[in-house]
Every structure is written in structure tokens, then in C-alpha cells.
Design a protein around this motif. Structure first.
Motif, PDB file in Angstrom:
ATOM      1  N   SER A   1       1.022  -1.161   0.044  1.00 44.45           N
ATOM      2  CA  SER A   1      -0.210   0.022   0.148  1.00 44.45           C
ATOM      3  C   SER A   1       0.784   1.243  -0.139  1.00 44.45           C
ATOM      4  O   SER A   1       0.517   2.178  -0.719  1.00 44.45           O
ATOM      5  N   ALA A   2       1.845   1.054   0.835  1.00 46.07           N
ATOM      6  CA  ALA A   2       2.740   2.322   0.716  1.00 46.07           C
ATOM      7  C   ALA A   2       3.586   2.597  -0.504  1.00 46.07           C
ATOM      8  O   ALA A   2       3.501   3.690  -0.954  1.00 46.07           O
ATOM      9  N   ILE A   3       3.925   1.458  -1.344  1.00 41.31           N
ATOM     10  CA  ILE A   3       4.412   1.747  -2.549  1.00 41.31           C
ATOM     11  C   ILE A   3       3.432   2.079  -3.596  1.00 41.31           C
ATOM     12  O   ILE A   3       3.712   3.138  -4.259  1.00 41.31           O
ATOM     13  N   VAL A   4       2.332   1.367  -3.415  1.00 46.04           N
ATOM     14  CA  VAL A   4       1.493   1.989  -4.572  1.00 46.04           C
ATOM     15  C   VAL A   4       0.914   3.386  -4.035  1.00 46.04           C
ATOM     16  O   VAL A   4       0.614   4.258  -5.199  1.00 46.04           O
ATOM     17  N   GLY A   5       0.624   3.778  -2.906  1.00 45.62           N
ATOM     18  CA  GLY A   5       0.488   5.228  -2.707  1.00 45.62           C
ATOM     19  C   GLY A   5       1.435   6.098  -3.092  1.00 45.62           C
ATOM     20  O   GLY A   5       1.114   7.342  -3.512  1.00 45.62           O
ATOM     21  N   GLY A   6       2.506   5.793  -2.933  1.00 43.81           N
ATOM     22  CA  GLY A   6       3.788   6.654  -3.459  1.00 43.81           C
ATOM     23  C   GLY A   6       3.608   6.998  -4.877  1.00 43.81           C
ATOM     24  O   GLY A   6       3.944   8.121  -5.113  1.00 43.81           O
ATOM     25  N   ILE A   7       3.449   5.877  -5.555  1.00 41.51           N
ATOM     26  CA  ILE A   7       3.363   6.056  -6.677  1.00 41.51           C
ATOM     27  C   ILE A   7       2.380   7.030  -7.464  1.00 41.51           C
ATOM     28  O   ILE A   7       2.432   7.810  -8.216  1.00 41.51           O
ATOM     29  N   GLY A   8       1.187   6.854  -6.697  1.00 38.87           N
ATOM     30  CA  GLY A   8       0.013   7.633  -7.042  1.00 38.87           C
ATOM     31  C   GLY A   8       0.255   9.067  -6.602  1.00 38.87           C
ATOM     32  O   GLY A   8      -0.249   9.777  -7.405  1.00 38.87           O
ATOM     33  N   ALA A   9       0.862   9.189  -5.611  1.00 34.07           N
ATOM     34  CA  ALA A   9       1.040  10.632  -5.212  1.00 34.07           C
ATOM     35  C   ALA A   9       1.995  11.313  -6.212  1.00 34.07           C
ATOM     36  O   ALA A   9       2.003  12.569  -6.331  1.00 34.07           O
ATOM     37  N   VAL A  10       3.016  10.710  -6.564  1.00 35.28           N
ATOM     38  CA  VAL A  10       4.019  11.275  -7.487  1.00 35.28           C
ATOM     39  C   VAL A  10       3.241  11.608  -8.833  1.00 35.28           C
ATOM     40  O   VAL A  10       3.541  12.706  -9.450  1.00 35.28           O
ATOM     41  N   LEU A  11       2.458  10.610  -9.321  1.00 34.04           N
ATOM     42  CA  LEU A  11       1.643  10.990 -10.691  1.00 34.04           C
ATOM     43  C   LEU A  11       0.705  12.299 -10.389  1.00 34.04           C
ATOM     44  O   LEU A  11       0.569  12.840 -11.431  1.00 34.04           O
ATOM     45  N   LEU A  12      -0.139  12.059  -9.064  1.00 38.47           N
ATOM     46  CA  LEU A  12      -0.960  13.125  -8.975  1.00 38.47           C
ATOM     47  C   LEU A  12      -0.275  14.486  -8.959  1.00 38.47           C
ATOM     48  O   LEU A  12      -0.669  15.449  -9.387  1.00 38.47           O
ATOM     49  N   ALA A  13       0.743  14.622  -8.462  1.00 38.28           N
ATOM     50  CA  ALA A  13       1.755  15.980  -8.070  1.00 38.28           C
ATOM     51  C   ALA A  13       2.229  16.241  -9.599  1.00 38.28           C
ATOM     52  O   ALA A  13       1.994  17.489  -9.827  1.00 38.28           O
ATOM     53  N   THR A  14       2.822  15.274 -10.264  1.00 38.07           N
ATOM     54  CA  THR A  14       3.215  15.695 -11.743  1.00 38.07           C
ATOM     55  C   THR A  14       1.891  16.294 -12.499  1.00 38.07           C
ATOM     56  O   THR A  14       2.159  17.068 -13.430  1.00 38.07           O
ATOM     57  N   ALA A  15       0.745  15.819 -12.239  1.00 35.28           N
ATOM     58  CA  ALA A  15      -0.319  16.074 -13.002  1.00 35.28           C
ATOM     59  C   ALA A  15      -0.701  17.730 -12.637  1.00 35.28           C
ATOM     60  O   ALA A  15      -1.116  18.332 -13.366  1.00 35.28           O
ATOM     61  N   LEU A  16      -0.773  17.893 -11.317  1.00 32.61           N
ATOM     62  CA  LEU A  16      -0.821  19.341 -11.018  1.00 32.61           C
ATOM     63  C   LEU A  16      -0.158  20.195 -11.179  1.00 32.61           C
ATOM     64  O   LEU A  16      -0.596  21.318 -11.608  1.00 32.61           O
ATOM     65  N   LEU A  17       1.294  19.848 -11.133  1.00 33.34           N
ATOM     66  CA  LEU A  17       2.202  20.915 -11.484  1.00 33.34           C
ATOM     67  C   LEU A  17       2.468  21.013 -12.739  1.00 33.34           C
ATOM     68  O   LEU A  17       3.197  21.946 -13.230  1.00 33.34           O
ATOM     69  N   ARG A  18       2.020  20.023 -13.572  1.00 32.39           N
ATOM     70  CA  ARG A  18       2.253  19.970 -15.042  1.00 32.39           C
ATOM     71  C   ARG A  18       3.892  20.023 -15.534  1.00 32.39           C
ATOM     72  O   ARG A  18       4.019  20.362 -16.486  1.00 32.39           O
ATOM     73  N   TYR A  19       4.564  19.441 -14.617  1.00 34.92           N
ATOM     74  CA  TYR A  19       5.936  19.089 -14.873  1.00 34.92           C
ATOM     75  C   TYR A  19       6.438  18.023 -14.137  1.00 34.92           C
ATOM     76  O   TYR A  19       6.046  17.473 -13.079  1.00 34.92           O
ATOM     77  N   CYS A  20       7.160  17.149 -15.041  1.00 33.60           N
ATOM     78  CA  CYS A  20       7.834  15.766 -14.619  1.00 33.60           C
ATOM     79  C   CYS A  20       9.186  15.926 -15.007  1.00 33.60           C
ATOM     80  O   CYS A  20       9.641  15.989 -16.149  1.00 33.60           O
ATOM     81  N   PRO A  21      10.013  15.587 -13.947  1.00 33.56           N
ATOM     82  CA  PRO A  21      11.486  15.758 -14.002  1.00 33.56           C
ATOM     83  C   PRO A  21      12.037  14.573 -15.002  1.00 33.56           C
ATOM     84  O   PRO A  21      12.884  14.758 -15.760  1.00 33.56           O
TER      85      PRO A  21
END
Length: 64
Positions: free
Chosen positions: A34-54
Motif C-alpha cells: 500500500s505504501a508503494i502504490v500510494g507513493g506512486i499515486g502521489a507522484v503521478l498526481l503531483a506531476t499532473a497538478l504541477l504540469r512538470y515531470c523531471p
């Protein structure tokens, strides 16, 4: 900050991130998974909101 995540990619990342976060908070499954899945989900959501992906910048991809 420049944007490198475009409209369609942004919607897909947002939907996938939201779904993964919801799955991470479901009562089923192991805590570590759950921690791994949640971490990946958080990163995807953050990159969508910021419109920037390193990672997109690293490989030279710009859909924005």
C-alpha cells in the motif's frame, strides 16, 4: 518553471494517481504494498497538478 506535461497526459496521470491513492487506502492488501502504490499515486498526481515531470525533462520529452 516550464511545463512539460500536456493536457491528455495530465488527465491520464491525474486519473491514474487518484486511482492508485484510492487503492492504497483500501483496507485490503499488505501495508508495504500500500505504501508503494500510494507513493506512486502521489507522484503521478503531483506531476499532473504541477504540469512538470523531471523524468520527462531527463529524456527530452515535452507534451506540454
Amino acid at each position: 518553471m516550464t511545463h512539460n506535461v500536456g493536457g491528455t497526459e495530465r488527465r491520464v496521470r491525474g486519473a491514474a494517481g487518484t486511482a492508485l491513492l484510492a487503492a492504497a487506502f483500501s483496507p485490503r492488501g499488505a501495508i508495504s504494498r500500500s505504501a508503494i502504490v500510494g507513493g506512486i499515486g502521489a507522484v503521478l498526481l503531483a506531476t499532473a497538478l504541477l504540469r512538470y515531470c523531471p523524468l520527462n525533462q531527463l529524456v527530452g520529452r515535452d507534451s506540454g
